[in-house]
Design a protein around this motif. Sequence first.
Motif, PDB file in Angstrom:
ATOM      1  N   SER A 192      15.559  -5.690  90.481  1.00 43.64           N
ATOM      2  CA  SER A 192      15.673  -5.702  91.934  1.00 43.64           C
ATOM      3  C   SER A 192      16.555  -6.884  92.300  1.00 43.64           C
ATOM      4  O   SER A 192      16.891  -7.699  91.449  1.00 43.64           O
ATOM      5  CB  SER A 192      14.304  -5.823  92.591  1.00 43.64           C
ATOM      6  OG  SER A 192      13.839  -7.144  92.525  1.00 43.64           O
ATOM      7  N   ALA A 193      16.905  -6.993  93.564  1.00 46.59           N
ATOM      8  CA  ALA A 193      17.789  -8.077  93.990  1.00 46.59           C
ATOM      9  C   ALA A 193      17.226  -9.450  93.669  1.00 46.59           C
ATOM     10  O   ALA A 193      17.958 -10.356  93.292  1.00 46.59           O
ATOM     11  CB  ALA A 193      18.066  -7.960  95.487  1.00 46.59           C
ATOM     12  N   LEU A 194      15.908  -9.620  93.796  1.00 46.19           N
ATOM     13  CA  LEU A 194      15.318 -10.924  93.532  1.00 46.19           C
ATOM     14  C   LEU A 194      14.809 -11.072  92.106  1.00 46.19           C
ATOM     15  O   LEU A 194      14.237 -12.089  91.748  1.00 46.19           O
ATOM     16  CB  LEU A 194      14.183 -11.221  94.518  1.00 46.19           C
ATOM     17  CG  LEU A 194      14.673 -11.672  95.880  1.00 46.19           C
ATOM     18  CD1 LEU A 194      13.530 -11.746  96.871  1.00 46.19           C
ATOM     19  CD2 LEU A 194      15.366 -13.017  95.792  1.00 46.19           C
ATOM     20  N   ARG A 195      14.991 -10.085  91.297  1.00 45.47           N
ATOM     21  CA  ARG A 195      14.633 -10.187  89.878  1.00 45.47           C
ATOM     22  C   ARG A 195      15.571  -9.251  89.122  1.00 45.47           C
ATOM     23  O   ARG A 195      15.190  -8.147  88.720  1.00 45.47           O
ATOM     24  CB  ARG A 195      13.179  -9.804  89.641  1.00 45.47           C
ATOM     25  CG  ARG A 195      12.724 -10.180  88.240  1.00 45.47           C
ATOM     26  CD  ARG A 195      11.207 -10.099  88.146  1.00 45.47           C
ATOM     27  NE  ARG A 195      10.725 -10.798  86.989  1.00 45.47           N
ATOM     28  CZ  ARG A 195      10.694 -10.284  85.764  1.00 45.47           C
ATOM     29  NH1 ARG A 195      11.134  -9.089  85.537  1.00 45.47           N
ATOM     30  NH2 ARG A 195      10.229 -10.989  84.765  1.00 45.47           N
ATOM     31  N   PRO A 196      16.819  -9.680  88.918  1.00 44.56           N
ATOM     32  CA  PRO A 196      17.837  -8.775  88.389  1.00 44.56           C
ATOM     33  C   PRO A 196      17.748  -8.500  86.899  1.00 44.56           C
ATOM     34  O   PRO A 196      18.548  -7.769  86.373  1.00 44.56           O
ATOM     35  CB  PRO A 196      19.146  -9.496  88.722  1.00 44.56           C
ATOM     36  CG  PRO A 196      18.770 -10.925  88.778  1.00 44.56           C
ATOM     37  CD  PRO A 196      17.353 -10.964  89.292  1.00 44.56           C
TER      38      PRO A 196
ATOM     39  N   LEU B 285      17.053 -13.742 102.087  1.00 41.52           N
ATOM     40  CA  LEU B 285      16.282 -14.516 101.106  1.00 41.52           C
ATOM     41  C   LEU B 285      17.062 -14.697  99.818  1.00 41.52           C
ATOM     42  O   LEU B 285      17.090 -15.780  99.231  1.00 41.52           O
ATOM     43  CB  LEU B 285      14.940 -13.835 100.815  1.00 41.52           C
ATOM     44  CG  LEU B 285      13.929 -13.798 101.951  1.00 41.52           C
ATOM     45  CD1 LEU B 285      12.692 -13.018 101.530  1.00 41.52           C
ATOM     46  CD2 LEU B 285      13.562 -15.200 102.403  1.00 41.52           C
ATOM     47  N   MET B 286      17.719 -13.629  99.367  1.00 38.24           N
ATOM     48  CA  MET B 286      18.505 -13.710  98.138  1.00 38.24           C
ATOM     49  C   MET B 286      19.708 -14.622  98.344  1.00 38.24           C
ATOM     50  O   MET B 286      20.073 -15.375  97.438  1.00 38.24           O
ATOM     51  CB  MET B 286      18.950 -12.309  97.712  1.00 38.24           C
ATOM     52  CG  MET B 286      19.632 -12.271  96.382  1.00 38.24           C
ATOM     53  SD  MET B 286      18.499 -12.741  95.060  1.00 38.24           S
ATOM     54  CE  MET B 286      19.572 -12.597  93.663  1.00 38.24           C
TER      55      MET B 286
ATOM     56  N   GLU C 244      14.774 -22.171  92.319  1.00 39.63           N
ATOM     57  CA  GLU C 244      13.850 -22.503  91.229  1.00 39.63           C
ATOM     58  C   GLU C 244      12.608 -21.623  91.295  1.00 39.63           C
ATOM     59  O   GLU C 244      12.133 -21.127  90.275  1.00 39.63           O
ATOM     60  CB  GLU C 244      13.450 -23.971  91.302  1.00 39.63           C
ATOM     61  CG  GLU C 244      14.554 -24.917  90.876  1.00 39.63           C
ATOM     62  CD  GLU C 244      14.156 -26.383  91.027  1.00 39.63           C
ATOM     63  OE1 GLU C 244      12.943 -26.679  90.988  1.00 39.63           O
ATOM     64  OE2 GLU C 244      15.048 -27.213  91.192  1.00 39.63           O
ATOM     65  N   ALA C 245      12.079 -21.426  92.497  1.00 40.58           N
ATOM     66  CA  ALA C 245      10.879 -20.595  92.657  1.00 40.58           C
ATOM     67  C   ALA C 245      11.163 -19.141  92.289  1.00 40.58           C
ATOM     68  O   ALA C 245      10.356 -18.492  91.617  1.00 40.58           O
ATOM     69  CB  ALA C 245      10.372 -20.695  94.094  1.00 40.58           C
TER      70      ALA C 245
ATOM     71  N   ARG D  32      10.061 -12.602  95.716  1.00 45.68           N
ATOM     72  CA  ARG D  32      10.294 -12.448  97.151  1.00 45.68           C
ATOM     73  C   ARG D  32       9.300 -13.296  97.949  1.00 45.68           C
ATOM     74  O   ARG D  32       9.671 -13.963  98.914  1.00 45.68           O
ATOM     75  CB  ARG D  32      10.202 -10.980  97.546  1.00 45.68           C
ATOM     76  CG  ARG D  32      10.578 -10.734  98.984  1.00 45.68           C
ATOM     77  CD  ARG D  32      10.970  -9.276  99.213  1.00 45.68           C
ATOM     78  NE  ARG D  32      11.818  -9.169 100.372  1.00 45.68           N
ATOM     79  CZ  ARG D  32      13.115  -9.460 100.426  1.00 45.68           C
ATOM     80  NH1 ARG D  32      13.741  -9.868  99.364  1.00 45.68           N
ATOM     81  NH2 ARG D  32      13.793  -9.351 101.540  1.00 45.68           N
ATOM     82  N   MET D  33       8.044 -13.286  97.549  1.00 47.48           N
ATOM     83  CA  MET D  33       7.032 -14.080  98.248  1.00 47.48           C
ATOM     84  C   MET D  33       7.308 -15.578  98.093  1.00 47.48           C
ATOM     85  O   MET D  33       7.154 -16.343  99.045  1.00 47.48           O
ATOM     86  CB  MET D  33       5.631 -13.737  97.748  1.00 47.48           C
ATOM     87  CG  MET D  33       5.149 -12.357  98.185  1.00 47.48           C
ATOM     88  SD  MET D  33       5.193 -12.092  99.978  1.00 47.48           S
ATOM     89  CE  MET D  33       4.025 -13.314 100.521  1.00 47.48           C
ATOM     90  N   ALA D  34       7.731 -15.994  96.914  1.00 47.89           N
ATOM     91  CA  ALA D  34       8.048 -17.414  96.693  1.00 47.89           C
ATOM     92  C   ALA D  34       9.206 -17.839  97.580  1.00 47.89           C
ATOM     93  O   ALA D  34       9.171 -18.907  98.200  1.00 47.89           O
ATOM     94  CB  ALA D  34       8.367 -17.659  95.224  1.00 47.89           C
ATOM     95  N   ALA D  35      10.236 -17.003  97.649  1.00 42.52           N
ATOM     96  CA  ALA D  35      11.393 -17.313  98.502  1.00 42.52           C
ATOM     97  C   ALA D  35      10.972 -17.361  99.970  1.00 42.52           C
ATOM     98  O   ALA D  35      11.339 -18.282 100.706  1.00 42.52           O
ATOM     99  CB  ALA D  35      12.494 -16.284  98.291  1.00 42.52           C
ATOM    100  N   ARG D  36      10.185 -16.386 100.379  1.00 40.01           N
ATOM    101  CA  ARG D  36       9.729 -16.323 101.768  1.00 40.01           C
ATOM    102  C   ARG D  36       8.867 -17.539 102.113  1.00 40.01           C
ATOM    103  O   ARG D  36       8.997 -18.115 103.194  1.00 40.01           O
ATOM    104  CB  ARG D  36       8.942 -15.033 101.997  1.00 40.01           C
ATOM    105  CG  ARG D  36       8.572 -14.788 103.430  1.00 40.01           C
ATOM    106  CD  ARG D  36       7.793 -13.469 103.559  1.00 40.01           C
ATOM    107  NE  ARG D  36       7.440 -13.211 104.920  1.00 40.01           N
ATOM    108  CZ  ARG D  36       6.396 -13.751 105.553  1.00 40.01           C
ATOM    109  NH1 ARG D  36       5.609 -14.596 104.927  1.00 40.01           N
ATOM    110  NH2 ARG D  36       6.147 -13.453 106.805  1.00 40.01           N
TER     111      ARG D  36
END
Length: 115
Positions: free
Chosen positions: A10-14, A46-47, A86-87, A98-102
């Motif tokens: 996914s975009a936040l875990r490529p 977020l990304m 880093e998160a 996504r939750m860490a970024a948010r």
Amino acid sequence: MPSRPAGWASALRPRPSGSTNRPEPEPAVAERSGATVCGESASDPLMALALTGMGVTSLSMSAPALPAVRHALRHHSLARCESIAEAVLSAQSADEARMAARDLTDAEVVTRLGL
């Protein structure tokens, strides 16, 4: 958003689960050649924050995505973007990333952009 089977990118875990490969734009930044990300990843506020924290120097996206990404970037320091990166890189899943970024994103930005 439909859920993805375990291990899908996914975009936040490529990267797939278990992979040790992760985005490493730092060499490009160190060489002053820059690093560019385009498309869906660059269009996600977020990304965009995480990518900026990873050293990406250019984001290319469709015009409708610009206001949200611009708003997010204007409200975060480079240090905060680095913390978000880093998160995200430490997360074990796309949802966790996504939750860490948010969680590290300014509350006003989260509210205004509906993140």
